[in-house]
Enzyme design. Structure first.
Site, PDB file in Angstrom:
ATOM      1  N   GLU A 139       0.869  -1.180   0.000  1.00  0.00           N
ATOM      2  CA  GLU A 139       0.000   0.000   0.000  1.00  0.00           C
ATOM      3  C   GLU A 139       0.906   1.231   0.000  1.00  0.00           C
ATOM      4  O   GLU A 139       1.167   1.828   1.036  1.00  0.00           O
ATOM      5  CB  GLU A 139      -0.921  -0.008   1.216  1.00  0.00           C
ATOM      6  CG  GLU A 139      -1.833  -1.220   1.270  1.00  0.00           C
ATOM      7  CD  GLU A 139      -2.622  -1.313   2.566  1.00  0.00           C
ATOM      8  OE1 GLU A 139      -2.725  -0.294   3.282  1.00  0.00           O
ATOM      9  OE2 GLU A 139      -3.130  -2.406   2.876  1.00  0.00           O
ATOM     10  N   ASP A 188      -7.117 -11.633   5.159  1.00  0.00           N
ATOM     11  CA  ASP A 188      -6.315 -10.445   5.444  1.00  0.00           C
ATOM     12  C   ASP A 188      -4.930 -10.796   5.981  1.00  0.00           C
ATOM     13  O   ASP A 188      -4.712 -11.879   6.526  1.00  0.00           O
ATOM     14  CB  ASP A 188      -7.060  -9.579   6.468  1.00  0.00           C
ATOM     15  CG  ASP A 188      -6.719  -8.101   6.347  1.00  0.00           C
ATOM     16  OD1 ASP A 188      -5.767  -7.753   5.629  1.00  0.00           O
ATOM     17  OD2 ASP A 188      -7.424  -7.291   6.976  1.00  0.00           O
ATOM     18  N   GLU A 212      -7.069  -5.826  -2.163  1.00  0.00           N
ATOM     19  CA  GLU A 212      -6.525  -4.540  -1.742  1.00  0.00           C
ATOM     20  C   GLU A 212      -5.177  -4.339  -2.443  1.00  0.00           C
ATOM     21  O   GLU A 212      -5.132  -4.215  -3.650  1.00  0.00           O
ATOM     22  CB  GLU A 212      -6.416  -4.494  -0.219  1.00  0.00           C
ATOM     23  CG  GLU A 212      -6.236  -3.106   0.349  1.00  0.00           C
ATOM     24  CD  GLU A 212      -6.134  -3.145   1.867  1.00  0.00           C
ATOM     25  OE1 GLU A 212      -6.465  -2.119   2.489  1.00  0.00           O
ATOM     26  OE2 GLU A 212      -5.712  -4.173   2.431  1.00  0.00           O
ATOM     27  N   GLU A 232      -8.842   3.770   3.857  1.00  0.00           N
ATOM     28  CA  GLU A 232      -8.625   3.433   5.266  1.00  0.00           C
ATOM     29  C   GLU A 232      -7.462   4.224   5.866  1.00  0.00           C
ATOM     30  O   GLU A 232      -7.429   4.473   7.069  1.00  0.00           O
ATOM     31  CB  GLU A 232      -8.397   1.933   5.435  1.00  0.00           C
ATOM     32  CG  GLU A 232      -7.075   1.412   4.909  1.00  0.00           C
ATOM     33  CD  GLU A 232      -6.859  -0.059   5.248  1.00  0.00           C
ATOM     34  OE1 GLU A 232      -7.824  -0.726   5.640  1.00  0.00           O
ATOM     35  OE2 GLU A 232      -5.712  -0.528   5.110  1.00  0.00           O
TER      36      GLU A 232
END
Length: 651
Positions: A167, A404, A453, A459
């Site tokens: 990310e 996750d 993701e 988030e």
């Protein structure tokens, strides 16, 4: 599987033995891209676009044990073919029909390996193959050097190491300033001036993911995580592992097998990156024989908004009453799913529900309201309890799972993704991967994997202030080219930079309301989240009704106008209705565009745009309705960090 296939094959006689010229040329179907390949102890390739050199003497090789596949070859033969076919994806992310058109050159080496190059009109790719007879072997390394002719600007998602959620922000950096110590995950964009390219991979299976580091001059060099031989959970953690020992090789494997495709997607105009399908086209064929049960849709999500309900007569939290309220909200607006995120089970044991939660009762209540329930799980716990847990989820009637915290893409972790996808599909469960690497072909083989993701999304607003409009206008050109991204949009509390503040439990967006709404049209995710509280959505009926009306899969996509980091205007069709989304950067903007893509007929256009005070109060928005046709033009004004959306219903 639903395919319409027309394949034209052109076979060419074997080429000369090594020691002769051993130079080969491949052109894209439109003739505008050329790939020149040389096999002389090394495999080198160069790429030119519209007669101008783009890549020169890039290197491709596999090291099997101590053997270089290229150096060990004593002869080579060539085979060419051309392919034209029309695909009908089980889950249409951009188009219900995808045209696949390429020319392919396969070079057969005399050591039981081949390398294939494909040239498309919008990019090139290559991969190695191990043939039957190559036996079992360890891949000690793979050499992939991508050498640009000119100086370029890389949009570099810099990483600290191979354990990562991937990310990252895309940091502009001149290629010549990147060295081998700076590591980036994929995909990665290089702006070469006349063209932009995105480097990524597809067909990734039973093999580690590819990363990139700087190289000498204007180059990038591949890096790969070595196989994990020993790892353990960190103390007091159910998810974060300590990597204790890695192998001295990338993968233990054997032939026959196909290695991943190395992709260089090419765009002369920025807009072309938004419709590039190479990641899907180069993935393995669909393995799921019955995909009719897969239902894309929207999800009311609990974690981002911290279950902050108000105006209710029960205490909100991780409990049965709260999730029944989410189901009531989803049913009111026709949302397909709700998600039970962290807290519904005793961490470390998927077979033990938390206090105050009755998952069966929640799922049964959702069934009465035609709302499915998706269950969040930690990957390591699922790995230990996979059969029991998935059987129980299926017996309950759950719709899917959100897996996750994998945070790796070494060989065994990549194989884990495939195992989860297959085992979930056997039980008719959808899959959403979080804490994950980028899409790399799995979703075509197993279309129950609807999204993932591996993107710096909304988030992050819970703990940081760096999710800017410019960031939001960068990720679609790079990360979304690899496949769907679960950015989790939909903030109903909106702020401009001067009044944005960080609040973990009551987060907000650093954009206008209309900018958030436009994400539902522009961002691709067949399983699309509504991140905010149902109470906030109920308070903001116009915004929520629009979000609820937006499909998550599409028959057709048109890019009206787009520039990296600057703006995007996208039009998409589902059935006879069109949706248009526009997102702008941190400056106030004005745009005008034609609606010629509508064709014949009249449409009722309902739009939501930035209100006159959105520059100071980002939640301000205006709703308008008018009749339009293919002869109409539209003028829109965007506030800083602004947006505009419209639904066009055919009359």
């Amino acid at each position: 599987m639903r395919w319409i296939t027309a394949v034209a094959l052109l076979l060419v006689a074997d080429g000369p033995a090594l020691g002769a010229d051993n130079k080969f040329r491949l052109q894209s179907p439109d003739g505008r891209t050329e790939v020149d390949v040389t096999v002389q102890g090394e495999i080198r390739y160069s790429v030119s676009v519209d007669g101008e050199p783009l890549l020169r003497d890039s290197l491709a090789d596999l090291l099997v044990g101590n053997m270089s596949v290229a150096k060990s070859a004593r002869s080579v033969s060539a085979r060419e073919r051309s392919v034209e076919r029309l695909l009908h994806p089980a889950v249409p992310e951009k188009f219900s029909q995808i045209r696949e058109s390429y020319n392919e050159l396969t070079l057969a080496l005399n050591n039981n390996f081949t390398i294939s190059f494909r040239a498309f009109d919008n990019g090139i790719a290559y991969r190695f193959n191990a043939l039957d007879g190559s036996g079992n072997f360890a891949v000690s390394d793979e050499l992939a050097e991508i050498r640009f002719v000119g100086s370029g600007l890389a949009y570099f998602p810099e990483e600290q190491g191979f354990v990562s959620h991937n990310e990252r922000a895309y940091l502009p950096a001149p290629l010549k300033e990147l060295d081998g110590q700076r590591l980036a995950s994929l995909p990665l964009l290089v702006d070469g001036g006349a063209v932009k390219v995105v480097i990524t991979e597809s067909g990734l299976r039973d093999y580690p993911g590819m990363w990139l580091a700087g190289s000498s001059g204007n180059g990038l060099s591949a890096r790969f995580p070595r196989r994990v031989l020993q790892a353990s959970l960190k103390e007091n953690s159910d998810r974060n592992q300590l990597i204790e020992r890695r192998a001295d090789y990338l993968a233990q494997t054997g032939g026959p097998r196909e290695f991943p495709w190395r992709i260089v997607a090419i765009a002369r105009e920025d807009a072309e990156l938004l419709t590039n399908q190479l990641s899907y086209l180069l993935a393995g064929e669909q393995q799921l024989t019955d995909a009719d049960w897969i239902r894309p849709g929207k999800v009311a999500w609990d974690w981002w908004n911290a279950n902050n309900l108000y105006g209710v007569d029960f205490e909100a939290g991780v409990n049965t009453e709260t999730y029944k309220y989410y189901i009531d909200f989803a049913a009111k607006y026709g949302l397909e799913y709700i998600l039970l995120d962290e807290g519904w089970y005793r961490l470390g044991n998927l077979l033990q529900e938390s206090e105050n939660i009755d998952v069966q009762a929640i799922i049964d209540y959702g069934r009465e309201k035609n709302v499915g329930v998706i269950l969040w799980v930690v990957w390591e716990t699922l790995e230990r309890q996979m059969d029991e847990a998935l059987d129980r989820f299926a017996d309950w009637g759950a719709a899917g799972i959100k897996v996750d915290f994998m945070q790796r893409d070494d060989q065994d972790m990549v194989s884990y993704y495939w195992r989860v996808a297959e085992q979930a599909a056997k039980r008719r469960l959808l899959v959403n991967f979080h804490g994950s690497y980028k899409p790399a072909g799995l979703r075509r083989a197993w279309p129950n994997v609807l999204t993932r993701e591996g993107v710096r999304g909304l988030e992050h607003n819970k703990w940081a202030d760096y999710i800017t409009p410019e960031h939001n206008l960068t990720i679609p050109f790079i990360r979304m080219l690899a496949g769907p991204m679960d950015y989790t949009p939909g903030a109903m509390v909106n702020a401009q930079p001067d009044n944005f503040h960080i609040s973990f439990a009551r987060p907000m967006s650093k954009t206008s309301r209309a900018h958030q709404l436009a994400m539902y049209v522009i961002y691709e995710s067949p399983l699309q989240m509504l991140a905010d509280s149902p109470s906030n959505y109920l308070r903001e009926a116009a915004s929520t009704e629009f979000i609820a009306s937006v499909p998550t899969v599409w028959d057709e996509t048109r890019i009206v106008s787009a520039k990296l980091g600057d703006h995007i205007i996208t039009a998409r069709r589902a059935g006879s209705d069109w949706f248009i989304g526009a997102m702008g950067n941190g400056e106030a903007r004005r745009f005008s565009f034609e609606l010629e893509f509508l064709g014949d007929g009249k449409y009722q256009m309902t739009s939501i745009g930035d209100g006159v005070n959105a520059a100071r109060y980002a939640g301000d928005h205006s709703v308008r309705s008018q009749m339009v046709s293919g002869d109409s033009s539209v003028k829109i004004a965007l506030a800083p960090g602004g947006g505009w959306v419209a639904k066009l219903e055919k009359i």
